[in-house]
Design a protein around this motif. Structure first.
Motif, PDB file in Angstrom:
ATOM      1  N   UNK A 161       0.842  -1.192   0.000  1.00  0.00           N
ATOM      2  CA  UNK A 161       0.000   0.000   0.000  1.00  0.00           C
ATOM      3  C   UNK A 161       0.886   1.253   0.000  1.00  0.00           C
ATOM      4  N   UNK A 162       0.281   2.359  -0.349  1.00  0.00           N
ATOM      5  CA  UNK A 162       0.999   3.630  -0.301  1.00  0.00           C
ATOM      6  C   UNK A 162       1.150   4.080   1.147  1.00  0.00           C
ATOM      7  N   UNK A 163       2.322   4.634   1.444  1.00  0.00           N
ATOM      8  CA  UNK A 163       2.531   5.296   2.719  1.00  0.00           C
ATOM      9  C   UNK A 163       2.341   6.790   2.543  1.00  0.00           C
ATOM     10  N   UNK A 164       3.008   7.566   3.365  1.00  0.00           N
ATOM     11  CA  UNK A 164       2.889   9.023   3.307  1.00  0.00           C
ATOM     12  C   UNK A 164       3.610   9.571   2.076  1.00  0.00           C
ATOM     13  N   UNK A 165       3.069  10.668   1.518  1.00  0.00           N
ATOM     14  CA  UNK A 165       3.703  11.383   0.413  1.00  0.00           C
ATOM     15  C   UNK A 165       4.478  12.552   0.998  1.00  0.00           C
ATOM     16  N   UNK A 166       5.785  12.581   0.725  1.00  0.00           N
ATOM     17  CA  UNK A 166       6.641  13.629   1.285  1.00  0.00           C
ATOM     18  C   UNK A 166       7.254  14.442   0.144  1.00  0.00           C
ATOM     19  N   UNK A 167       7.212  15.766   0.274  1.00  0.00           N
ATOM     20  CA  UNK A 167       7.751  16.666  -0.742  1.00  0.00           C
ATOM     21  C   UNK A 167       9.106  17.200  -0.302  1.00  0.00           C
ATOM     22  N   UNK A 168       9.992  17.373  -1.292  1.00  0.00           N
ATOM     23  CA  UNK A 168      11.255  18.042  -1.045  1.00  0.00           C
ATOM     24  C   UNK A 168      11.069  19.551  -1.053  1.00  0.00           C
ATOM     25  N   UNK A 169      12.185  20.280  -1.131  1.00  0.00           N
ATOM     26  CA  UNK A 169      12.132  21.734  -1.068  1.00  0.00           C
ATOM     27  C   UNK A 169      11.498  22.323  -2.328  1.00  0.00           C
ATOM     28  N   UNK A 170      10.712  23.385  -2.145  1.00  0.00           N
ATOM     29  CA  UNK A 170      10.115  24.123  -3.252  1.00  0.00           C
ATOM     30  C   UNK A 170       9.741  25.507  -2.759  1.00  0.00           C
ATOM     31  N   UNK A 171       9.717  26.476  -3.682  1.00  0.00           N
ATOM     32  CA  UNK A 171       9.288  27.820  -3.321  1.00  0.00           C
ATOM     33  C   UNK A 171       7.787  27.869  -3.058  1.00  0.00           C
ATOM     34  N   UNK A 172       7.047  26.875  -3.512  1.00  0.00           N
ATOM     35  CA  UNK A 172       5.610  26.819  -3.286  1.00  0.00           C
ATOM     36  C   UNK A 172       5.333  26.127  -1.961  1.00  0.00           C
ATOM     37  N   UNK A 173       4.309  26.599  -1.283  1.00  0.00           N
ATOM     38  CA  UNK A 173       4.019  26.029   0.030  1.00  0.00           C
ATOM     39  C   UNK A 173       3.445  24.620  -0.112  1.00  0.00           C
ATOM     40  N   UNK A 174       3.726  23.790   0.884  1.00  0.00           N
ATOM     41  CA  UNK A 174       3.357  22.375   0.798  1.00  0.00           C
ATOM     42  C   UNK A 174       1.842  22.191   0.737  1.00  0.00           C
ATOM     43  N   UNK A 232       4.464  35.609 -14.573  1.00  0.00           N
ATOM     44  CA  UNK A 232       5.057  35.309 -13.276  1.00  0.00           C
ATOM     45  C   UNK A 232       4.400  34.038 -12.768  1.00  0.00           C
ATOM     46  N   UNK A 233       5.217  32.995 -12.614  1.00  0.00           N
ATOM     47  CA  UNK A 233       4.667  31.700 -12.199  1.00  0.00           C
ATOM     48  C   UNK A 233       4.332  31.664 -10.711  1.00  0.00           C
ATOM     49  N   UNK A 234       4.874  32.597  -9.967  1.00  0.00           N
ATOM     50  CA  UNK A 234       4.655  32.581  -8.519  1.00  0.00           C
ATOM     51  C   UNK A 234       4.488  34.011  -8.011  1.00  0.00           C
ATOM     52  N   UNK A 235       3.246  34.494  -8.103  1.00  0.00           N
ATOM     53  CA  UNK A 235       2.964  35.776  -7.462  1.00  0.00           C
ATOM     54  C   UNK A 235       2.989  35.589  -5.953  1.00  0.00           C
ATOM     55  N   UNK A 236       2.389  34.480  -5.524  1.00  0.00           N
ATOM     56  CA  UNK A 236       2.401  34.098  -4.118  1.00  0.00           C
ATOM     57  C   UNK A 236       2.768  32.625  -4.025  1.00  0.00           C
ATOM     58  N   UNK A 237       3.086  32.163  -2.821  1.00  0.00           N
ATOM     59  CA  UNK A 237       3.517  30.780  -2.638  1.00  0.00           C
ATOM     60  C   UNK A 237       2.360  29.786  -2.768  1.00  0.00           C
ATOM     61  N   UNK A 238       1.132  30.285  -2.893  1.00  0.00           N
ATOM     62  CA  UNK A 238      -0.019  29.403  -3.023  1.00  0.00           C
ATOM     63  C   UNK A 238      -0.355  29.095  -4.486  1.00  0.00           C
ATOM     64  N   UNK A 239       0.564  29.414  -5.404  1.00  0.00           N
ATOM     65  CA  UNK A 239       0.386  29.050  -6.805  1.00  0.00           C
ATOM     66  C   UNK A 239      -0.288  30.092  -7.662  1.00  0.00           C
ATOM     67  N   UNK A 240      -0.702  31.203  -7.100  1.00  0.00           N
ATOM     68  CA  UNK A 240      -1.317  32.250  -7.914  1.00  0.00           C
ATOM     69  C   UNK A 240      -0.280  32.847  -8.852  1.00  0.00           C
ATOM     70  N   UNK A 241      -0.711  33.145 -10.077  1.00  0.00           N
ATOM     71  CA  UNK A 241       0.230  33.691 -11.060  1.00  0.00           C
ATOM     72  C   UNK A 241      -0.452  34.736 -11.930  1.00  0.00           C
ATOM     73  N   UNK A 242       0.377  35.520 -12.623  1.00  0.00           N
ATOM     74  CA  UNK A 242      -0.122  36.614 -13.448  1.00  0.00           C
ATOM     75  C   UNK A 242       0.582  36.591 -14.785  1.00  0.00           C
ATOM     76  N   UNK A 243      -0.055  37.221 -15.784  1.00  0.00           N
ATOM     77  CA  UNK A 243       0.541  37.262 -17.114  1.00  0.00           C
ATOM     78  C   UNK A 243       0.072  38.499 -17.848  1.00  0.00           C
TER      79      UNK A 243
END
Length: 584
Positions: free
Chosen positions: A201-214, A298-309
């Motif tokens: 079965x799948x265990x926990x999903x763990x993310x490495x470092x990123x500028x976007x919040x987990x 801009x792919x990252x206006x904020x760390x929550x994934x919002x972007x502008x163009x």
């Protein structure tokens, strides 16, 4: 003395080099040439025998070597034929000189084939109750009554092992795998006992470092701890993260050796893309003339994934400046809010307009494969059509559905694009006009023969409005041009006023059929027939255009050059159409 010693060394080295070259030349001259002839077999049997024969795969370097390979050839032929179910062949070998070469001839009677009289597959472990294994059983390439084929037997085993790995049966193994051959009866039994063991079965999903919040990254995850392991779930997560355009690299691992009990942890390592993206483009189309574009995102206006163009487009007939802001919702890859503002100025032979469009949209990818676009729009447009000025302010909702299916998005042999849009307004919303408008667009591509394609498209539109001249130019229907009825100018077809000026219509009806055939490489030729018009009633005249053209599949997409004649306007000169862009 030193000079004489050096000269002697050089002379000896040269003599040794010549000696090596002479010996190599004599060896090359002595290497026998051999031709292998097979009689009595063909197709897969002959191909397999040639693959087994050392006479072919390892050419002899001397006559003694040749004779040694010739003597072992009958045994190799027997092995090759047995692999394909022929266990009782008769082989008549002969080796004869032929001038400066040798001919190794083998007359082969493969004998009767061995057929599978019994195929027994027994599953044990947790996989015995897994529907995927039950469905695979019927697809395995080993069937009772078939000629025994050891390659298909090996393929059947691989299929079981691959399915086990894909579905998390990491301890699976064959407890028995046998092929029993009764040579005298020309029959065989294939027996496979496969113990899948437990399912991980799948265990926990763990993310490495990123500028976007987990918390935002976890919106992409559809895996819950305790879910049965399925490699397709990992592939889907990888695809979603890659297609999001937030990341330059996505690496996901779920190593079974790190399982805690039966739970496999999932590690996601991400490399963020650059925050800002810039794009520039140049192009040309007959409808627009030369054109250029520049874009920023801009792919990252904020760390929550919002972007502008922002996008600037310039051409001979229009300029447009568009800015947008995107807010990903709970499912970022399939559901998002878009806020857009667009300033546009267009001047054609038919109309001139300047407009500001503000939109709030929710764009959602549905499980059915359709893309749904719900929007609320405010349009302020000043336009001049046939000398008549219209100054309109409209607040209108709209809903649209689009769907694209293709075997290859860059150069589809088979595909379709469907679009449907409905929009309308009323003075009760503060608008200057009451209208309801619907439009359907469709394009289909089907293969025809080895190098041909048939492309068919249709456009159907209708507007319910008391007076079409109360609508700005962007909400009226026009026809003609590269993507409409070729042979006519851009938007030059439609209902006319008493002075003969085109004013646009309530309805749109356009159809096209085109045959394209590949000439060579990335070049194709095409012939087409277009028909249609913008109308004030369905009884209006439909204009026709025919022509031919060339297509080049460039690295940036298809480029089309067409020559078309306006059949409905005798005496009209040929019109050149040039455009580029995807087929769907």
């Amino acid at each position: 003395m030193m000079r004489n010693h050096a000269q002697a060394v050089r002379a000896l080295s040269a003599a040794l080099a010549w000696a090596v070259l002479l010996l190599w030349s004599l060896g090359a001259l002595a290497q026998p040439r051999v031709e292998v002839r097979l009689e009595g077999i063909e197709g897969e049997l002959a191909d397999n025998v040639r693959a087994y024969l050392s006479l072919i795969q390892s050419p002899p370097d001397s006559e003694a070597h040749l004779r040694r390979l010739y003597r072992q050839a009958p045994a190799e032929i027997e092995q090759a034929l047995a692999a394909l179910g022929h266990y009782r062949p008769r082989i008549e070998p002969a080796l004869n000189p032929d001038g400066e070469a040798w001919v190794a001839e083998f007359r082969i009677d493969p004998g009767p084939p061995v057929r599978v009289t019994r195929f027994a597959l027994t599953l044990s472990g947790a996989g015995a109750e897994d529907r995927a294994f039950r469905e695979l059983r019927g697809r395995l390439p080993v069937k009772e009554g078939d000629v025994l084929h050891h390659g298909r037997y090996a393929e059947a085993k691989r299929s079981l092992q691959n399915l086990a790995l894909a579905r998390g049966y990491f301890d699976a193994r064959f407890t028995r795998s046998e092929v029993r051959v009764e040579r005298g009866a020309d029959s065989a039994e294939v027996i496979l006992d496969y113990d899948t063991g437990p399912r991980y079965r799948f265990g926990a999903v763990r993310f490495g470092d990123s500028a976007l919040e987990e918390s935002f990254l976890r919106r992409f995850v559809t895996i819950e701890p305790g879910d049965p392991y399925l490699v397709d779930r990992i592939t889907a997560l990888q695809t979603a993260l890659v297609n999001s355009d937030y990341f330059a690299e996505v690496n996901i691992s779920a190593p079974p050796e790190e399982a805690e009990g039966l739970e496999v942890p999932v590690r996601v390592e991400l490399v963020d893309r650059r925050r800002h993206k810039y794009s520039f483009g140049l192009g040309y189309g007959t409808d627009t003339g030369p054109r250029a574009s520049a874009g920023w995102e801009s792919r990252r206006i904020r760390r929550n994934g919002e972007r502008a163009n922002a996008q600037l487009e310039l051409s001979a007939i229009r300029y447009a400046l568009t800015a947008g802001y995107e807010i990903p919702l709970a499912k970022p890859m399939s559901d998002r809010l878009l806020f857009q503002a667009s300033l546009r100025d267009e001047s054609t032979d038919t109309a001139e307009s300047t407009s500001l469009l503000l939109s709030a949209r929710r764009v959602e990818s549905l499980e059915s494969g359709w893309l749904r676009d719900l929007s609320l729009n405010f349009l302020e447009e000043y336009s001049t059509v046939a000398g008549e000025e219209v100054d309109a302010r409209l607040l209108y909702p709209a809903v649209g559905w689009t769907r694209v299916d293709a075997d290859d998005r860059m150069r589809p042999r088979r595909g379709r694009r469907l679009g449907l849009e409905v929009k309308g307004s009323d003075p009760a919303l503060g608008s200057d006009a009451r209208f309801l408008q619907g439009r359907v667009d469709a394009k289909f591509i089907e293969p025809l023969g080895a190098g041909g394609r048939v492309l068919a498209r249709g456009n159907l539109g209708a507007t319910l409005v008391e007076d079409v001249e109360s609508l700005p130019a962007s909400l009226r229907f026009f026809a003609g041009g590269d993507q409409s009825v070729r042979g006519y100018g851009y938007n030059e077809l439609g209902p006319e006023n008493s002075a003969g000026d085109v004013i646009g219509g309530r309805f749109l009806l356009v159809g096209s059929v085109e045959y394209e055939h590949r000439i060579t490489g990335n070049w194709s030729a095409a012939a087409f027939y277009d028909v249609g018009n913008a109308l004030d009633d369905w009884d209006g005249e439909l204009k026709q255009g025919v022509g031919a053209g060339l297509r080049w599949q460039s690295p940036v997409g298809p480029i089309r050059v067409d020559l078309a004649v306006a059949v409905s306007e005798p005496g009209t000169p040929l019109r050149l159409h040039f455009n580029m862009g995807p087929d769907l």
